[in-house]
Every structure is written in structure tokens, then in C-alpha cells.
Write a protein that holds these residues in place. Sequence first.
Motif, short mmCIF file in Angstrom:
data_model
loop_
_atom_site.label_atom_id
_atom_site.label_comp_id
_atom_site.label_asym_id
_atom_site.label_seq_id
_atom_site.Cartn_x
_atom_site.Cartn_y
_atom_site.Cartn_z
N LYS A 99 -10.03 15.35 1.11
CA LYS A 99 -9.11 14.20 0.96
C LYS A 99 -9.04 13.77 -0.50
O LYS A 99 -10.07 13.65 -1.18
CB LYS A 99 -9.55 13.03 1.83
N PHE B 16 -6.81 10.97 -3.29
CA PHE B 16 -6.15 9.66 -3.29
C PHE B 16 -5.17 9.54 -4.44
O PHE B 16 -5.54 9.74 -5.60
CB PHE B 16 -7.20 8.54 -3.43
N HIS C 243 -4.08 10.66 0.73
CA HIS C 243 -3.76 9.23 0.85
C HIS C 243 -2.61 9.01 -0.12
O HIS C 243 -2.81 8.92 -1.34
CB HIS C 243 -4.98 8.38 0.48
N VAL D 137 -2.49 11.74 5.50
CA VAL D 137 -3.29 10.88 6.40
C VAL D 137 -2.62 9.51 6.58
O VAL D 137 -1.81 9.09 5.76
CB VAL D 137 -4.73 10.68 5.86
N HIS D 138 -2.98 8.86 7.63
CA HIS D 138 -2.55 7.50 7.98
C HIS D 138 -1.14 7.16 7.51
O HIS D 138 -0.92 6.16 6.82
CB HIS D 138 -3.57 6.44 7.52
N SER E 216 -5.15 0.13 4.12
CA SER E 216 -4.14 0.79 3.28
C SER E 216 -3.87 2.20 3.80
O SER E 216 -4.82 2.92 4.09
CB SER E 216 -4.64 0.88 1.84
ZN ZN Z 1 -6.86 6.67 2.90
#
Ligand code: ZN
Length: 466
Positions: free
Chosen positions: A155, A157, A188, A243-244, A293
Motif C-alpha cells: 500500500k 499513499f 490510498h 483501496v477504500h 479518510s
Molecule cells: Zn488509506
Amino acid sequence: MSSTLIVGGTVVTASGTLDADVLVEGEKIAMVLARQPGLAVTMTADRLIDATGMYLLPGGIDVHTHMEMPFGGTFSADTFETGTRAAAWGGTTTIIDFAVQAKGTSLLATLDKWHAKADGNCAIDYGFHMIVSDVNDTTLKEMDACVEAGVNSFKMFMAYPGVFYATDGEILLAMQQAARSGATVMMHAENGIAIDQLVAQALASGRTDPVEHGLTRPPELEGEATSRAITLAKVANCPLYIVHLSARQALEAVAQTRDTGQNVFAETCPQYLWLSIDDLARPDFEGAKFVASPPLRPKDHQDSLWRGLRTNDLSVVSTDHCPFCFKDQKELGRGNFSKIPNGMPGVEHRMDLLHAGVAAGHLSLPRWVEVASTTPARMFGLYPRKGVIAAGSDADIVIYDPQARQTLSAATHHMNVDYSAYEGLEITGRVVTTLSRGRVVIDDGTYQGSTGHGTFLARGLNQYLL
Ligand code: ZN
Ligand code: URP
Ligand code: ZN
């Protein structure tokens, strides 16, 4: 080796439903036998479970959790012990949690540290993704060693400058490295540099309430970052998993790209399907409970997300479980919304909140199982060991009562957090029994599992790559 026979239930898989009895031997499913009128088959087992009127689901797989994560000057409130127990209560039998590389530290030392946190403490099986926050020559080399160790998703960001943020150049380097081994980069995707300017402007003009968290992270900046991540992944020829995902603008970027055949995938989370910026705007600092977030969006984004789940532009629903107690943790941001630790609890209620989506007509029964279990297993290299009720698979089975009524509340949940984001919500459907590798963990309102039952899962590669 002990055996369990589950009779009378309806097996729900990603491709349909089947009235069938399931025989478990030891940790594995030995047989799935369709019941046919006029055909009586006698099977015996050490334990008999009557599942008449119930669904039998492959155990849920939550591919996005943060147990005891250092973040925002504190730690998320669930440990691997409390968080995996709560997951089992809600019918999740596998989590994939994020090991977090701190700046100046190595990926392999980080992985060791996360193994030490989880080893011997989990009620259900678990794997890891790796958060890469310090891109340098050593990190890039160590990514290959992580893949060898069964951790093949990284992951990164585009948000949180000064904490986890990576520049476009660093992202490109990590994507090139991941692409060489077939690993996936998880992103992200929010434009953190622009967001920080909006946050500074809000604070300078005295706007300090939790709702400002949402207003300073507009959906356009999620859409922009998503498009940029997709472009970088195309240049690097790297599989990308957003993601998300919370905003219609980001979903549009993903959908358009998937039509071109690029390896781009995305998940959303129950909070984006059921909650909205109106919750962030609750008075008396209550909105802090909903700070995560990307932020909760205006309600009109929800229809797009449900549609994305039906069209498979959103392939997975995870929780992004990252609980912080209201008292003493969320309260760190009283008078300054930017100091509220980002994250919400959810690992216990993902299956239920998706079943509520089935009841509301947003998803079909098989699609519920697909986005909550089968696709996560395939996306993260666990299938067919996990994600399906079939002979030879792990006996991770959830017996689910689709008619039961329950009210979600902090007073009854099992997550180690002092509030529920769904306090008072009445829903239809609940877990009756959860089996993890043949072992009953939850049974009719009692916890029967043990810490240390859960084992680490070294994962294979994404099975959807084109
Ligand atoms: Zn995240
Ligand atoms: O607010 C969130 N989502 N907290 C957890 C960390 C992350 O970005 O996933
Ligand atoms: Zn997260």
C-alpha cells in the motif's frame, strides 16, 4: 481428526445457491452433498449442526484492517486478539492487515514486528499487506523478499504528506519493482498536497469542527489522485488496487480504465455505502466518530457505489477497520479537526451491513458472497483454500440466519471501541455460528474460539491479472 456435519442449510456461493449438507473433516471441507427429493444419504460425524432455514456462507474475508496501528499520535484500539475475535462474531474468518513501514526502517524488520504482534494472538487466520512509506534502494530490494514471504501487495499513499505520503516518482519506482514480481500496488488515492492547503485555510479561518474534515477533502481530489495512480500504474505496467474508494469521481476513473483492459481494481467499505457527510456534521463533536479518510461523502455518491458493486467496477467490500475510542482518542481533535485520528471501527459488521444491502435490493445473494469472500480470496491469492464452500477448501463456514433481527450498538458489539458508527441501527440477518478451519469459534451467542488458533497465510498472486 474430528468431523462435523452441517445439515439442512442453503449453501450460498458466488455463482448461486444450493440446498446441501456439508461434511467437515478436521480443518477441511470433505463433501458438499446436494439434497435431492427422494434421495436419502446417511452420513455420520462427531458433531451434528442443524442449519435448517440458514445460509451456509464461505467465511468472510476482510482484506483491509488495521489492528494496533500506530497512527495520528496513538494506536488503533483493537489488538490482533480483540479485533480477530470481533471479526469472527461477524462471520469474518480471514483478515489481511497492514504492516506499517515507519520512515527510516526496513520492510523486513517491519514484517517481523507485525508477525510478533499477530503470532499466537489471532482467533482466525490472517495475512499481511505492507505499507511502503520510505522508498529507497533497500526498500525496493526488500519488496521482492516480502513477496517471497507471502506478502505481495504494497500500500502506498498519495495522502498524508510528512507521514506516509509518497511522491509520484517514488510511486512509479515502487510500481516498477512490484510489476517485476507480479505484485499489486494498493493505493490510498487522495491528493494530499492540495488537501493540506485546504486544511490550513479552514483552520486559519476558524473552521475547526469535524465536518471540515470532509469539506477539506473534496471528492474531486480523490478522483484526480485515482486517475493519476492509474496513469502511473499503466506506465509501470503494474496491477493497481484502489483501496477504500468513496467518491463517484474515483469510480468513474476506475470504470473507464477497466474497460480498456488495464489491471485496475477497487474496493469500497460499508461506511461509504450507508453513512454520509451528514454524520460528520453531527453536533457536539459527535462527528469525530465518523472521521476517516477518504471522508464520508454526500449521500448521492451511495447509489453510484452500489451500482459499481453490481457492475464489478468495485470488486470487493472491505472495512478499513481502524478504530479509535471517542474518549481520549477522537477527543485529541477537539478544537482542531485535523488532529482527530483518522479511522472507524467496522470489522464486526461488514457481512451484516452487506446483507442489509441484499435485503434492500442493492445486491443479489451470490454477489454478497462474491464481494465479501470469493473475490477477496482470488484478488489476494487465497483461492480456493479460502472464499468458497467446496471439497478440499478450508472449513471456514458461517451459518447465517437471514430472518433474525438485531440492533447494532456499542453495548453489544465485541470490538474494543467505545462507540458504534451504526448505534441503534436495526437490521435483518445475523451470524449464528462461525467455523474457522473446522473449529467452532462462535456458536449461538457464545465465543468458543481461542487466541492462537489463527495462522499466518502466505499468499499467492492476484488471480485476476489480464
Ligand atoms: Zn488509506
Ligand atoms: O482513515 C483511515 N482510513 N484510516 C486508516 C488508514 C488508511 O488510510 O487506510
Ligand atoms: Zn486503511
